[in-house]
Design a protein around this motif. Structure first.
Motif, PDB file in Angstrom:
ATOM      1  N   VAL A  33       1.026 -14.169   6.909  1.00 21.40           N
ATOM      2  CA  VAL A  33      -0.057 -13.970   7.871  1.00 21.40           C
ATOM      3  C   VAL A  33       0.042 -15.057   8.936  1.00 21.40           C
ATOM      4  O   VAL A  33       0.075 -16.247   8.605  1.00 21.40           O
ATOM      5  N   LEU A  34       0.098 -14.644  10.191  1.00 20.06           N
ATOM      6  CA  LEU A  34       0.136 -15.593  11.295  1.00 20.06           C
ATOM      7  C   LEU A  34      -1.186 -15.556  12.056  1.00 20.06           C
ATOM      8  O   LEU A  34      -1.689 -14.489  12.389  1.00 20.06           O
ATOM      9  N   GLU A  35      -1.736 -16.726  12.320  1.00 20.11           N
ATOM     10  CA  GLU A  35      -3.016 -16.861  13.011  1.00 20.11           C
ATOM     11  C   GLU A  35      -2.857 -17.901  14.116  1.00 20.11           C
ATOM     12  O   GLU A  35      -2.409 -19.020  13.864  1.00 20.11           O
ATOM     13  N   ARG A  36      -3.241 -17.540  15.339  1.00 20.24           N
ATOM     14  CA  ARG A  36      -3.018 -18.454  16.455  1.00 20.24           C
ATOM     15  C   ARG A  36      -3.982 -19.633  16.462  1.00 20.24           C
ATOM     16  O   ARG A  36      -3.695 -20.658  17.085  1.00 20.24           O
ATOM     17  N   HIS A  37      -5.121 -19.506  15.812  1.00 21.24           N
ATOM     18  CA  HIS A  37      -6.069 -20.619  15.749  1.00 21.24           C
ATOM     19  C   HIS A  37      -6.310 -20.994  14.280  1.00 21.24           C
ATOM     20  O   HIS A  37      -5.378 -21.263  13.548  1.00 21.24           O
ATOM     21  N   GLY A  93      -4.704 -17.555  -2.564  1.00 20.33           N
ATOM     22  CA  GLY A  93      -3.411 -18.134  -2.220  1.00 20.33           C
ATOM     23  C   GLY A  93      -2.728 -17.401  -1.082  1.00 20.33           C
ATOM     24  O   GLY A  93      -1.506 -17.211  -1.095  1.00 20.33           O
ATOM     25  N   ALA A  94      -3.496 -17.012  -0.086  1.00 20.78           N
ATOM     26  CA  ALA A  94      -2.947 -16.236   1.025  1.00 20.78           C
ATOM     27  C   ALA A  94      -1.914 -17.058   1.797  1.00 20.78           C
ATOM     28  O   ALA A  94      -2.186 -18.191   2.189  1.00 20.78           O
ATOM     29  N   PRO A  95      -0.727 -16.501   2.037  1.00 23.71           N
ATOM     30  CA  PRO A  95       0.309 -17.221   2.796  1.00 23.71           C
ATOM     31  C   PRO A  95       0.032 -17.164   4.294  1.00 23.71           C
ATOM     32  O   PRO A  95       0.596 -16.351   5.034  1.00 23.71           O
ATOM     33  N   ILE A  96      -0.870 -18.027   4.749  1.00 24.51           N
ATOM     34  CA  ILE A  96      -1.309 -18.027   6.145  1.00 24.51           C
ATOM     35  C   ILE A  96      -0.737 -19.238   6.862  1.00 24.51           C
ATOM     36  O   ILE A  96      -0.806 -20.363   6.360  1.00 24.51           O
ATOM     37  N   ARG A  97      -0.180 -19.010   8.038  1.00 22.36           N
ATOM     38  CA  ARG A  97       0.254 -20.094   8.916  1.00 22.36           C
ATOM     39  C   ARG A  97      -0.630 -20.083  10.153  1.00 22.36           C
ATOM     40  O   ARG A  97      -0.633 -19.129  10.933  1.00 22.36           O
ATOM     41  N   CYS A  98      -1.427 -21.129  10.320  1.00 17.77           N
ATOM     42  CA  CYS A  98      -2.313 -21.234  11.466  1.00 17.77           C
ATOM     43  C   CYS A  98      -1.599 -21.935  12.626  1.00 17.77           C
ATOM     44  O   CYS A  98      -0.599 -22.633  12.431  1.00 17.77           O
ATOM     45  N   GLY A  99      -2.136 -21.725  13.822  1.00 22.60           N
ATOM     46  CA  GLY A  99      -1.559 -22.349  14.995  1.00 22.60           C
ATOM     47  C   GLY A  99      -0.296 -21.674  15.487  1.00 22.60           C
ATOM     48  O   GLY A  99       0.461 -22.277  16.259  1.00 22.60           O
ATOM     49  N   VAL A 100      -0.069 -20.433  15.073  1.00 22.56           N
ATOM     50  CA  VAL A 100       1.120 -19.688  15.497  1.00 22.56           C
ATOM     51  C   VAL A 100       0.670 -18.419  16.209  1.00 22.56           C
ATOM     52  O   VAL A 100      -0.005 -17.578  15.616  1.00 22.56           O
ATOM     53  N   GLU A 101       1.030 -18.291  17.473  1.00 17.50           N
ATOM     54  CA  GLU A 101       0.643 -17.116  18.249  1.00 17.50           C
ATOM     55  C   GLU A 101       1.800 -16.133  18.335  1.00 17.50           C
ATOM     56  O   GLU A 101       2.928 -16.509  18.686  1.00 17.50           O
ATOM     57  N   VAL A 102       1.520 -14.877  18.031  1.00 17.99           N
ATOM     58  CA  VAL A 102       2.507 -13.819  18.186  1.00 17.99           C
ATOM     59  C   VAL A 102       2.452 -13.328  19.624  1.00 17.99           C
ATOM     60  O   VAL A 102       1.403 -12.902  20.111  1.00 17.99           O
ATOM     61  N   THR A 103       3.581 -13.400  20.322  1.00 19.42           N
ATOM     62  CA  THR A 103       3.608 -13.017  21.737  1.00 19.42           C
ATOM     63  C   THR A 103       4.242 -11.655  21.972  1.00 19.42           C
ATOM     64  O   THR A 103       3.967 -11.022  22.991  1.00 19.42           O
ATOM     65  N   THR A 118       7.218 -15.472  18.432  1.00 17.62           N
ATOM     66  CA  THR A 118       6.000 -16.258  18.261  1.00 17.62           C
ATOM     67  C   THR A 118       6.173 -17.636  18.893  1.00 17.62           C
ATOM     68  O   THR A 118       7.273 -18.026  19.290  1.00 17.62           O
ATOM     69  N   SER A 119       5.082 -18.366  18.951  1.00 17.18           N
ATOM     70  CA  SER A 119       5.125 -19.732  19.468  1.00 17.18           C
ATOM     71  C   SER A 119       5.884 -20.670  18.545  1.00 17.18           C
ATOM     72  O   SER A 119       6.198 -21.803  18.923  1.00 17.18           O
TER      73      SER A 119
END
Length: 422
Positions: A33-37, A93-103, A118-119
């Motif tokens: 999971v990618l989350e920009r914020h 235990g969700a595999p989340i990476r924050c601060g990554v924006e999908v462009t 992504t960023s």
């Protein structure tokens, strides 16, 4: 150097992304999971300070976790909701990476899956779930030009009355957001005008049960599509101040001036529709219909719930309804600010695949896109009326995860057949 390969890439870590992660994990499907914020960022930074959930804590949650700091009948603040999803993500235990924006997301040429930019670099994903939800791009109708001597902001930028310049306020939109914002500003001592369009107005509670319970037992959450002509009808309901039924006549009695739909602006004059009385009457009809169905349900099932005849007592129409304002000079009325509580539009400009109609709306059925390998989650009416709510997106995510699992099964069969054939 090849891009990291991911089986399922989920874009967005709000309620939709967290729910998606839970169901993918339960099915043993590798994903990221990618989350920009931050997790559930829109709850934290794109809502006004005093916002609370519109449903009580026992209802507006995922099945696997209760709100630890709330009684079942209380309404969570926006920070409590955001903290809840962060805690839920940690719990599963969700595999989340924050601060990554999908462009951008583009289909691979001559190979399965998608190339994701992504960023934080590029990824390769077999499946992509757009879990960015419906609140992506604030909508402000092109009514008042930016050159007008007025402060204009969308409800997503409103925080509290203290941020506004001195003077009166026109709030356009009478769904949950518009109603709560208008009431808060009026209590701060300002003159407020509230532009009221078509709306549903369910009782906050009736005969000792919350409206969420009534809509559940009456199967209204399960409606698969809005009634004809009611696609954009808002729900006027509030969890503020412990929860109460929205009554526009009460708002008028408190000092708020009601007007019809906002139509046009010219030379400092705002024009309003002649539909205020009609909109209130239709809202009343919706409200009373729910009471009728609730009474019939109680009788049919022999339930011991206290009668509440006073719930049917409506105030007389205020002056603003019997003698409606159709045109108003904003400067003469002392109005210096317009708050547009007019909803949002989706923005999937980053998703560069053949999955949208001519208006940019996803072509999908229950989240399954017409573009193989692309899925959507968090859309209004995705599968039912309840899809926009916290608990509803959890159930929608389960269906989408099932569909991904089915597709993985087909691919596994193809690979096994190829091995046998060889």
């Amino acid at each position: 150097m090849s891009s990291p390969e991911i089986e399922v890439l989920v874009v967005g870590a709000g309620q939709a992304g967290v729910a998606m992660s839970e169901h993918l994990t339960e099915q043993g499907i590798p994903h990221l999971v990618l989350e920009r914020h931050r997790i559930a960022e829109r709850w934290r930074s794109e809502r006004w300070d005093s916002l609370v959930a519109n449903g009580p804590a026992w209802h507006d949650r995922f099945p696997g976790l209760e709100f630890s700091d709330l009684e079942p009948g209380e309404f969570a603040s926006k920070e409590q909701v955001a903290d809840y999803f962060a805690a839920y993500a940690e719990k599963i235990g969700a595999p989340i990476r924050c601060g990554v924006e999908v462009t951008s997301v583009r289909r691979n040429t001559g190979a399965p899956g998608f190339q994701v930019t992504t960023s934080a670099g590029d990824f390769s994903a077999r499946y992509v779930v757009a879990a960015t939800g419906p609140f992506q791009r604030p909508v402000i109708p092109a009514v008042v030009p930016d050159t007008a001597n007025l402060t204009q902001l969308h409800s997503s930028k409103y925080r509290n009355p203290g941020q506004l310049p001195e003077g009166g306020v026109l709030v356009v939109g009478a769904g949950s957001s518009g109603v709560q914002i208008a009431a808060e500003i009026q209590r701060s001592g300002r003159q407020v005008y509230l532009s009221v369009g078509p709306h549903d107005r369910p009782p906050r509670s009736y005969r000792g049960r919350d409206f969420c319970w009534w809509l559940g037992v009456l199967n209204k959450w399960e409606a698969s599509a809005p009634p004809q002509g009611a696609e954009h009808v808002t729900i006027a309901v509030s969890g503020a101040d412990g929860g109460h039924t929205v009554d526009f006549r009460n708002l008028a009695a408190s000092g708020i001036t009601l007007v019809g739909r906002t139509l046009a602006f010219d030379g400092g004059n705002m024009t309003f529709g002649q539909d205020l009385g009609k909109n209130l009457a239709q809202g009343d009809a919706n409200y009373l219909a729910v009471l009728d169905e609730a009474d019939a349900y109680v009788e049919r099932n022999g339930l011991d719930l206290p009668e509440e005849p006073e719930a049917r007592e409506l105030r007389p129409d205020p002056e603003s309804v019997t003698n409606p304002i159709l045109e108003l000079n904003l400067e003469d009325a002392g109005i210096t600010t317009i708050i547009w509580a007019t909803g949002f539009a989706v923005d999937y400009s980053w998703l560069q695949v053949d999955a949208f109609d001519e208006k940019g709306r996803p072509r999908q059925q229950r989240g399954v896109s017409t573009e193989p390998g692309i899925y959507f989650l968090g859309l209004p009416w995705q599968s039912r009326r309840g899809s926009s709510f916290i608990w509803g997106v959890w159930h929608d995510a389960k269906y989408v995860a099932d569909q991904i699992s089915i597709q993985r099964g087909y691919l596994a069969h193809n690979e096994q057949s190829a091995l046998v054939g060889s």
